[in-house]
Design an enzyme around this catalytic site. Structure first.
Site, PDB file in Angstrom:
ATOM      1  N   ARG A 223       1.329  10.556  -8.539  1.00  0.00           N
ATOM      2  CA  ARG A 223       1.944  10.279  -7.236  1.00  0.00           C
ATOM      3  C   ARG A 223       3.362  10.837  -7.228  1.00  0.00           C
ATOM      4  O   ARG A 223       4.155  10.484  -8.109  1.00  0.00           O
ATOM      5  CB  ARG A 223       2.032   8.774  -6.993  1.00  0.00           C
ATOM      6  CG  ARG A 223       0.758   8.117  -6.662  1.00  0.00           C
ATOM      7  CD  ARG A 223       0.935   6.821  -5.913  1.00  0.00           C
ATOM      8  NE  ARG A 223       1.969   5.921  -6.385  1.00  0.00           N
ATOM      9  CZ  ARG A 223       2.213   4.748  -5.835  1.00  0.00           C
ATOM     10  NH1 ARG A 223       1.519   4.338  -4.800  1.00  0.00           N
ATOM     11  NH2 ARG A 223       3.149   3.959  -6.316  1.00  0.00           N
TER      12      ARG A 223
ATOM     13  N   THR B  72       7.417  11.033  -2.066  1.00  0.00           N
ATOM     14  CA  THR B  72       6.476  10.959  -0.933  1.00  0.00           C
ATOM     15  C   THR B  72       5.328   9.987  -1.188  1.00  0.00           C
ATOM     16  O   THR B  72       4.659   9.554  -0.265  1.00  0.00           O
ATOM     17  CB  THR B  72       5.851  12.338  -0.653  1.00  0.00           C
ATOM     18  OG1 THR B  72       5.042  12.694  -1.797  1.00  0.00           O
ATOM     19  CG2 THR B  72       6.914  13.396  -0.433  1.00  0.00           C
TER      20      THR B  72
ATOM     21  N   ASP C 161       3.204  -0.690 -13.371  1.00  0.00           N
ATOM     22  CA  ASP C 161       2.736   0.689 -13.530  1.00  0.00           C
ATOM     23  C   ASP C 161       1.684   0.724 -14.629  1.00  0.00           C
ATOM     24  O   ASP C 161       1.990   0.569 -15.817  1.00  0.00           O
ATOM     25  CB  ASP C 161       3.919   1.604 -13.884  1.00  0.00           C
ATOM     26  CG  ASP C 161       3.512   3.071 -13.873  1.00  0.00           C
ATOM     27  OD1 ASP C 161       2.553   3.425 -14.608  1.00  0.00           O
ATOM     28  OD2 ASP C 161       4.119   3.856 -13.150  1.00  0.00           O
TER      29      ASP C 161
ATOM     30  N   ASP D  16       2.132   3.343 -17.528  1.00  0.00           N
ATOM     31  CA  ASP D  16       3.210   2.971 -18.454  1.00  0.00           C
ATOM     32  C   ASP D  16       2.794   1.807 -19.344  1.00  0.00           C
ATOM     33  O   ASP D  16       3.074   1.793 -20.548  1.00  0.00           O
ATOM     34  CB  ASP D  16       4.474   2.592 -17.674  1.00  0.00           C
ATOM     35  CG  ASP D  16       5.209   3.817 -17.141  1.00  0.00           C
ATOM     36  OD1 ASP D  16       4.898   4.934 -17.593  1.00  0.00           O
ATOM     37  OD2 ASP D  16       6.092   3.647 -16.280  1.00  0.00           O
TER      38      ASP D  16
HETATM   39  C1  PRP Z   1      -1.246   5.555 -10.536  1.00  0.00           C
HETATM   40  C2  PRP Z   1      -2.641   5.028 -10.634  1.00  0.00           C
HETATM   41  C3  PRP Z   1      -3.358   5.807  -9.572  1.00  0.00           C
HETATM   42  C4  PRP Z   1      -2.302   5.963  -8.509  1.00  0.00           C
HETATM   43  C5  PRP Z   1      -2.561   4.953  -7.442  1.00  0.00           C
HETATM   44  O1  PRP Z   1      -1.116   6.765 -11.182  1.00  0.00           O
HETATM   45  O2  PRP Z   1      -3.195   5.175 -11.924  1.00  0.00           O
HETATM   46  O3  PRP Z   1      -3.838   7.075 -10.001  1.00  0.00           O
HETATM   47  O4  PRP Z   1      -1.048   5.678  -9.134  1.00  0.00           O
HETATM   48  O5  PRP Z   1      -1.706   5.141  -6.373  1.00  0.00           O
HETATM   49  P1  PRP Z   1      -2.214   5.579  -4.930  1.00  0.00           P
HETATM   50  O6  PRP Z   1      -3.411   4.772  -4.628  1.00  0.00           O
HETATM   51  O7  PRP Z   1      -1.038   5.226  -4.051  1.00  0.00           O
HETATM   52  O8  PRP Z   1      -2.478   7.042  -4.942  1.00  0.00           O
HETATM   53  P2  PRP Z   1       0.294   7.512 -11.304  1.00  0.00           P
HETATM   54  O9  PRP Z   1       0.502   8.411 -10.129  1.00  0.00           O
HETATM   55  O10 PRP Z   1       1.367   6.505 -11.558  1.00  0.00           O
HETATM   56  O11 PRP Z   1       0.096   8.458 -12.543  1.00  0.00           O
HETATM   57  P3  PRP Z   1      -0.169   8.111 -14.094  1.00  0.00           P
HETATM   58  O12 PRP Z   1      -1.554   7.551 -14.189  1.00  0.00           O
HETATM   59  O13 PRP Z   1      -0.032   9.440 -14.730  1.00  0.00           O
HETATM   60  O14 PRP Z   1       0.856   7.129 -14.549  1.00  0.00           O
HETATM   61  N1  URA Z   2       0.326   2.802  -9.525  1.00  0.00           N
HETATM   62  C1  URA Z   2       0.425   1.803 -10.426  1.00  0.00           C
HETATM   63  O1  URA Z   2       0.283   2.031 -11.642  1.00  0.00           O
HETATM   64  N2  URA Z   2       0.691   0.575  -9.972  1.00  0.00           N
HETATM   65  C2  URA Z   2       0.851   0.290  -8.677  1.00  0.00           C
HETATM   66  O2  URA Z   2       1.083  -0.881  -8.320  1.00  0.00           O
HETATM   67  C3  URA Z   2       0.736   1.340  -7.753  1.00  0.00           C
HETATM   68  C4  URA Z   2       0.462   2.590  -8.208  1.00  0.00           C
END
Ligand code: PRP
Ligand code: URA
Length: 207
Positions: A101, A105, A197, A200
């Site tokens: 994400r 944005t 998160d 993380d």
């Molecule tokens: C997180 C999660 C989803 C996304 C959800 O990933 O694992 O893929 O956010 O958010 P959305 O429904 O608003 O699209 P992130 O973008 O944090 O990446 P990561 O898994 O690499 O930490």
């Molecule tokens: N991605 C995450 O990991 N947690 C949230 O709450 C939203 C997006």
């Protein structure tokens, strides 16, 4: 269509994984355990065929999974659910979709994809612990549809009404299985109360 897996064994583990004091080792273990329970339900409608098995006593009519199963973790956090689903369907193939994400944005940015050829005409199960705005899930479904997936199922651990509404409006044919439908998204588009998160917490990183 979405289904909430409200089983006490799942909800008990969810209470621990949400806890801010749960470290990454336990978080990972719980993600695996919760995923296994949710996927048990999510896979209940996959195609099976009847086979005849010779027991020591007689022939038995049994069932065998009759579709190419492709598990698709959304990188990174979806990898934390991979072990759980593979314990259930060890012969499944695995494809990867890389999405993050954008911090400003909040829109998904695609950076990687690698799918086995069996995704075309097969059953693809998208795994990602969080459906927040739903943008990442919608992007992953679109990619799989373009790749010719015959059936798509989404499994997450926590979602919220906003995320469900976006995915269901865009792809009403794709069922979503989740252990929690939380209250809302905050101004940073994090799920409230959520679990923070997920990437993380799974991998011991932080912003
Ligand atoms: C997180 C999660 C989803 C996304 C959800 O990933 O694992 O893929 O956010 O958010 P959305 O429904 O608003 O699209 P992130 O973008 O944090 O990446 P990561 O898994 O690499 O930490
Ligand atoms: N991605 C995450 O990991 N947690 C949230 O709450 C939203 C997006």
């Amino acid at each position: 269509m979405h289904e909430l897996i409200d089983h006490p064994c799942v909800q008990h583990k969810l209470g621990i994984i949400r806890d801010v004091d749960t470290g990454h080792k336990l978080f990972r273990e719980l993600a695996t355990e919760i995923t296994k329970f949710i996927c048990y339900e999510a896979l209940k409608n996959i195609k099976v065929k009847e086979i005849v098995v010779q027991t020591p006593v007689a022939e038995a009519i049994c069932k065998k999974i009759d579709t190419d199963l492709v598990v698709v973790p959304i990188l990174r956090a979806g990898v934390g659910m991979l072990e759980g689903i593979l314990e259930l369907v060890p012969t499944a193939r695995v494809g990867f979709v890389g999405l993050y994400r954008d911090e400003v944005t909040k829109q998904p940015v695609s950076y990687y994809q690698r799918l086995p050829k069996q995704a075309r005409g097969g059953t693809c199960i998208i795994i990602d612990p969080m459906i927040a705005t739903g943008g990442s899930t919608v992007a992953a479904i679109e990619l799989l549809k373009e790749s010719g997936a015959a059936q798509i199922v989404v499994v997450c651990i926590v979602t919220c009404p906003e995320g469900l509404a976006l995915v269901e409006a865009a792809h009403p044919d794709v069922p979503i299985y989740t252990a929690a439908i939380d209250d809302h998204l905050n101004a940073d588009k994090y799920i409230v109360p959520g679990l923070g998160d997920a990437g993380d917490r799974l991998f011991g990183t932080s912003h």
